[in-house]
Design a protein around this motif. Structure first.
Motif, PDB file in Angstrom:
ATOM      1  N   GLU A  12       0.822  -1.218   0.000  1.00 37.22           N
ATOM      2  CA  GLU A  12       0.000   0.000   0.000  1.00 37.22           C
ATOM      3  C   GLU A  12       0.856   1.268   0.000  1.00 37.22           C
ATOM      4  OE1 GLU A  12      -0.238  -1.734   4.263  1.00 37.22           O
ATOM      5  OE2 GLU A  12      -0.247  -2.465   2.186  1.00 37.22           O
ATOM      6  N   GLU A  13       2.152   1.118   0.257  1.00 38.24           N
ATOM      7  CA  GLU A  13       3.057   2.261   0.210  1.00 38.24           C
ATOM      8  C   GLU A  13       3.949   2.228  -1.039  1.00 38.24           C
ATOM      9  OE1 GLU A  13       5.204   2.722   3.871  1.00 38.24           O
ATOM     10  OE2 GLU A  13       3.425   2.321   5.099  1.00 38.24           O
ATOM     11  N   PHE A  14       3.474   1.530  -2.077  1.00 44.40           N
ATOM     12  CA  PHE A  14       4.263   1.388  -3.296  1.00 44.40           C
ATOM     13  C   PHE A  14       4.619   2.732  -3.923  1.00 44.40           C
ATOM     14  CE2 PHE A  14       4.341   1.286  -7.939  1.00 44.40           C
ATOM     15  CZ  PHE A  14       5.450   0.469  -8.151  1.00 44.40           C
ATOM     16  N   SER A  15       3.686   3.680  -3.928  1.00 49.56           N
ATOM     17  CA  SER A  15       3.961   4.984  -4.558  1.00 49.56           C
ATOM     18  C   SER A  15       5.157   5.667  -3.910  1.00 49.56           C
ATOM     19  CB  SER A  15       2.723   5.882  -4.476  1.00 49.56           C
ATOM     20  OG  SER A  15       1.680   5.369  -5.276  1.00 49.56           O
ATOM     21  N   GLY A  16       5.257   5.565  -2.584  1.00 48.61           N
ATOM     22  CA  GLY A  16       6.392   6.152  -1.883  1.00 48.61           C
ATOM     23  C   GLY A  16       7.687   5.450  -2.225  1.00 48.61           C
ATOM     24  N   LEU A  17       7.625   4.115  -2.353  1.00 54.97           N
ATOM     25  CA  LEU A  17       8.809   3.352  -2.730  1.00 54.97           C
ATOM     26  C   LEU A  17       9.280   3.758  -4.119  1.00 54.97           C
ATOM     27  CD1 LEU A  17      10.866   1.024  -2.449  1.00 54.97           C
ATOM     28  CD2 LEU A  17       9.074  -0.518  -3.311  1.00 54.97           C
ATOM     29  N   ARG A  30      16.142   1.412 -13.838  1.00 52.26           N
ATOM     30  CA  ARG A  30      15.030   0.920 -13.017  1.00 52.26           C
ATOM     31  C   ARG A  30      13.848   0.554 -13.912  1.00 52.26           C
ATOM     32  NH1 ARG A  30      11.927   5.657 -13.061  1.00 52.26           N
ATOM     33  NH2 ARG A  30      13.243   7.528 -13.164  1.00 52.26           N
ATOM     34  N   PRO A  31      13.019  -0.375 -13.444  1.00 51.18           N
ATOM     35  CA  PRO A  31      11.839  -0.747 -14.224  1.00 51.18           C
ATOM     36  C   PRO A  31      10.797   0.368 -14.187  1.00 51.18           C
ATOM     37  CG  PRO A  31      11.831  -1.844 -12.099  1.00 51.18           C
ATOM     38  CD  PRO A  31      13.153  -1.139 -12.201  1.00 51.18           C
ATOM     39  N   GLY A  32       9.876   0.324 -15.124  1.00 51.37           N
ATOM     40  CA  GLY A  32       8.774   1.264 -15.107  1.00 51.37           C
ATOM     41  C   GLY A  32       7.868   1.017 -13.904  1.00 51.37           C
ATOM     42  N   ARG A  33       7.068   2.005 -13.579  1.00 51.41           N
ATOM     43  CA  ARG A  33       6.186   1.909 -12.403  1.00 51.41           C
ATOM     44  C   ARG A  33       5.265   0.687 -12.477  1.00 51.41           C
ATOM     45  NH1 ARG A  33       4.039   5.630  -8.659  1.00 51.41           N
ATOM     46  NH2 ARG A  33       5.285   7.264  -9.626  1.00 51.41           N
ATOM     47  N   LEU A  34       4.577   0.520 -13.592  1.00 52.13           N
ATOM     48  CA  LEU A  34       3.631  -0.589 -13.717  1.00 52.13           C
ATOM     49  C   LEU A  34       4.356  -1.929 -13.742  1.00 52.13           C
ATOM     50  CD1 LEU A  34       0.993   0.819 -16.234  1.00 52.13           C
ATOM     51  CD2 LEU A  34       0.819   0.602 -13.746  1.00 52.13           C
ATOM     52  N   LEU A  39       5.636  -6.956 -10.780  1.00 51.26           N
ATOM     53  CA  LEU A  39       6.626  -7.892 -10.243  1.00 51.26           C
ATOM     54  C   LEU A  39       6.421  -8.117  -8.746  1.00 51.26           C
ATOM     55  CD1 LEU A  39       9.842  -6.608 -12.060  1.00 51.26           C
ATOM     56  CD2 LEU A  39       8.716  -8.806 -12.445  1.00 51.26           C
ATOM     57  N   LEU A  40       6.163  -7.039  -8.025  1.00 49.12           N
ATOM     58  CA  LEU A  40       5.933  -7.153  -6.580  1.00 49.12           C
ATOM     59  C   LEU A  40       4.623  -7.872  -6.283  1.00 49.12           C
ATOM     60  CD1 LEU A  40       7.068  -3.556  -5.542  1.00 49.12           C
ATOM     61  CD2 LEU A  40       8.220  -5.685  -4.914  1.00 49.12           C
ATOM     62  N   ALA A  41       3.584  -7.569  -7.056  1.00 51.30           N
ATOM     63  CA  ALA A  41       2.269  -8.145  -6.811  1.00 51.30           C
ATOM     64  C   ALA A  41       2.268  -9.660  -7.001  1.00 51.30           C
ATOM     65  CB  ALA A  41       1.232  -7.492  -7.726  1.00 51.30           C
ATOM     66  N   ARG A  42       3.029 -10.153  -7.978  1.00 53.40           N
ATOM     67  CA  ARG A  42       3.028 -11.592  -8.216  1.00 53.40           C
ATOM     68  C   ARG A  42       4.192 -12.308  -7.524  1.00 53.40           C
ATOM     69  NH1 ARG A  42       4.792  -9.883 -13.557  1.00 53.40           N
ATOM     70  NH2 ARG A  42       6.804 -10.814 -14.129  1.00 53.40           N
ATOM     71  N   GLY A  43       4.964 -11.573  -6.729  1.00 53.96           N
ATOM     72  CA  GLY A  43       6.021 -12.188  -5.937  1.00 53.96           C
ATOM     73  C   GLY A  43       7.270 -12.530  -6.711  1.00 53.96           C
ATOM     74  N   ALA A  44       7.428 -11.955  -7.918  1.00 54.54           N
ATOM     75  CA  ALA A  44       8.658 -12.187  -8.675  1.00 54.54           C
ATOM     76  C   ALA A  44       9.827 -11.459  -8.037  1.00 54.54           C
ATOM     77  CB  ALA A  44       8.475 -11.742 -10.119  1.00 54.54           C
ATOM     78  N   CYS A  45       9.550 -10.348  -7.368  1.00 57.56           N
ATOM     79  CA  CYS A  45      10.554  -9.677  -6.543  1.00 57.56           C
ATOM     80  C   CYS A  45       9.873  -9.163  -5.287  1.00 57.56           C
ATOM     81  CB  CYS A  45      11.280  -8.573  -7.308  1.00 57.56           C
ATOM     82  SG  CYS A  45      10.330  -7.072  -7.576  1.00 57.56           S
ATOM     83  N   HIS A  46      10.678  -8.758  -4.341  1.00 53.78           N
ATOM     84  CA  HIS A  46      10.175  -8.358  -3.024  1.00 53.78           C
ATOM     85  C   HIS A  46      10.904  -7.097  -2.575  1.00 53.78           C
ATOM     86  CE1 HIS A  46       8.366 -12.393  -2.712  1.00 53.78           C
ATOM     87  NE2 HIS A  46       9.493 -12.789  -3.282  1.00 53.78           N
TER      88      HIS A  46
END
Length: 202
Positions: A12-17, A30-34, A39-46
């Motif tokens: 929920e704090e993704f925008s700040g990250l 760096r990757p694009g925002r979407l 990647l974070l949502a599907r657990g490919a990275c953390h």
């Protein structure tokens, strides 16, 4: 003595990250925002957050494939730099992943810096990681999206020679988690013949 804590970075704090990443890393690194959000949502990275005495001090993003951990992004908040936060972050990552075979880092190659000041910055970064137990792999040619890089690794559950022997396929598996198949060709990773190894010279 300061107390350091490493916590999962809440989605929920993704925008700040991502705002921090825009500040800390140029667009081509760096990757694009979407893309990152997916990647974070599907657990490919953390993503992990570092806290110093309760105050946010830095963050790290990583991908894991089996026993291998690739630390893809790592940064300390500007006002927290020089206070031991970087060392604390690496120590906590090592503690968190005691079951891993190795931790892997990517660093920009000093020989391809735009000027001497940037070259010295890259050399200091490499020296910092070496003090934290990471070893440089000079015998691997590596570039990502045209940026000349070097690999560093810290052996955890294996000796370094074992890690070195499998680092190229390990990186292939890690990048397969992070990049669409159509983009994999932008990653060059190959052995350098012993007679032509060119490292950096401080």
């Amino acid at each position: 003595m300061a107390e350091f804590v490493l916590k999962d970075y809440p989605m929920e704090e993704f925008s700040g990250l991502y705002a921090r990443m825009e500040r800390d890393f140029p667009r081509n690194e760096r990757p694009g925002r979407l893309q990152l959000k997916g990647l974070l949502a599907r657990g490919a990275c953390h993503a992990l957050g570092l806290y110093r005495d309760g105050a946010f001090a830095g963050y790290a993003l990583y991908a894991r494939q089996g026993p291998d951990i690739l630390i893809t992004f790592l940064a300390i908040e500007p006002e927290m730099r020089g206070a031991g936060c970087g060392s604390a972050l690496l120590n906590l990552l090592s503690q968190r992943f005691q079951d891993a075979a190795c931790l892997i880092l990517e660093v920009e190659h000093p020989n391809f810096a735009q000027d001497e000041a940037e070259r010295q910055t890259r050399l200091r970064r490499i020296a910092f990681y070496e003090r934290a137990g990471f070893r440089l792999m000079r015998d691997i040619r590596y570039s990502a999206f045209g940026v000349q890089m070097l690999l560093m690794a810290r052996a955890m559950g294996q000796d370094f020679s074992t890690v070195r022997a499998r680092i190229i396929p390990a990186m292939g598996h890690l990048y397969a988690r992070l990049l669409p198949r159509i983009l994999i060709h932008n990653i060059l990773l190959e052995e350098i013949p012993p007679c032509s190894i060119k490292g950096y010279t401080p």
